[in-house]
Scaffold this active site. Structure first.
Site, mmCIF file in Angstrom:
data_model
loop_
_atom_site.group_PDB
_atom_site.id
_atom_site.type_symbol
_atom_site.label_atom_id
_atom_site.label_comp_id
_atom_site.label_asym_id
_atom_site.label_seq_id
_atom_site.Cartn_x
_atom_site.Cartn_y
_atom_site.Cartn_z
ATOM 1 N N LYS A 54 2.243 -3.014 6.476
ATOM 2 C CA LYS A 54 2.595 -2.767 5.079
ATOM 3 C C LYS A 54 4.050 -2.336 4.926
ATOM 4 C CE LYS A 54 -1.410 -3.789 3.262
ATOM 5 N NZ LYS A 54 -1.593 -4.978 2.407
ATOM 6 N N SER A 86 0.863 -1.182 0.000
ATOM 7 C CA SER A 86 0.000 0.000 0.000
ATOM 8 C C SER A 86 0.892 1.222 0.000
ATOM 9 C CB SER A 86 -0.878 -0.003 1.264
ATOM 10 O OG SER A 86 -1.497 1.244 1.482
ATOM 11 N N TYR A 132 -2.046 -1.145 10.339
ATOM 12 C CA TYR A 132 -1.995 -1.363 8.889
ATOM 13 C C TYR A 132 -0.684 -0.823 8.307
ATOM 14 C CZ TYR A 132 -3.837 -1.346 4.066
ATOM 15 O OH TYR A 132 -4.052 -1.552 2.721
#
Length: 291
Positions: A184, A167, A180
């Site tokens: 990532k 991402s 998150y």
């Protein structure tokens, strides 16, 4: 579940004779990647948890979704092995991939796509369960996928490609999704290490870094609240103007097919000299000034 089409001597496409594994393949980006690889001649292994994950505030894919993708692969002339498995379960991933390779004969391309997004909140206010779920799927799940797959890719003996869907949050900080972002970023380091370890086998490893992609992972009130915290039950469309402003190109998000284009390129011989790379598909988000 293993389904086979009638024997075909030759299927056209860049990946004819190849087998590709896609995790989180029941919908969204994973579905797009799996079907594009199948359309280019690959036989497909698709996995998905096909059920809920604790702490995730939106509905995940179902077994019906997974079966639908399997049937679509068949309609494209491919063979498919579809399995319900949680990428956090490393032993189950080894067993699943081994059975799939036994059925389909080899493994050449691995797309570690499975991912979740937890409820937005300040990092220090996250529960341990919220932290663990996102790290477990988005980082440990990528490791367990590659751990299960790499021995088979090496054994196939014809190089291969590992692709992790990260991402833009793997390349910069983003508020209120610290679990998150951490996962990532971890994927980037893992890919760099695998690129070094696997070059001796001719296997390439790269990551893809999309801006926001309109899939069910962000197109729900829980995730849309990241962009419109002023609304109680926002839709993604409510965040249109906010999201459009964060990208350099005049668009609020990209489509799954845009990410798939990058996946197909990285899996193909057109990128045969590319490894250890973090490839943005971000509508210029990371380059926008001021960032």
């Amino acid at each position: 579940m293993t389904k086979n089409t009638p024997a075909l001597d030759e299927r056209p496409g860049r990946f004819a004779g190849k087998v590709a594994l896609v995790t989180g393949g029941a919908r969204g980006q994973g579905r797009s990647h799996a079907l594009a690889l199948a359309a280019e001649g690959a036989d497909i292994i698709i996995t998905d948890i096909a059920g809920p994950v604790d702490t995730v505030g939106y509905e995940l894919a179902s077994r019906t979704d997974l079966d639908d993708v399997a049937n679509e692969v068949i309609s494209l002339g491919g063979k498919v092995h579809a399995a319900v498995v949680d990428v956090r379960d490393a032993d189950a991933m080894v067993d699943t991939v081994s059975r799939a390779v036994e059925s389909l004969g080899r493994l050449d391309i691995v797309v570690a796509n499975a991912g979740i997004l937890g409820p937005p909140r300040s990092t220090w206010e996250m529960s341990v369960a919220e932290w663990d779920a996102v790290i477990g799927v988005n980082l440990t799940g990528v490791w367990s996928t590659f751990r299960a797959a790499i021995p088979h890719v090496i054994e196939s003996g014809d190089g291969g490609a590992l692709i992790a869907i990260s991402s833009i949050a793997g390349l910069r900080g983003v508020p209120y999704v610290g679990n998150y972002v951490a996962a990532k970023h971890g994927v980037v380091g893992l890919i760099g290490t695998l690129a070094n370890e696997l070059a001796q086998y001719g296997i390439r490893a790269n990551s893809v870094h999309p801006t926001n992609v309109r899939t069910p992972m962000i197109d729900n009130p829980s995730s849309a609240h990241i962009f419109r915290p002023d609304l109680d039950e926002p839709t993604l469309d409510d965040g249109y103007d906010v999201l459009r402003r964060i990208n350099l190109l005049d668009m609020p998000w990209v489509d799954s097919s845009d990410v798939t284009d990058a996946v197909i390129w990285l899996a193909s011989s057109q990128s045969k000299r590319v490894t250890g790379t973090a490839l943005p598909v971000d509508a210029g988000m990371l380059s926008k000034y001021p960032g």
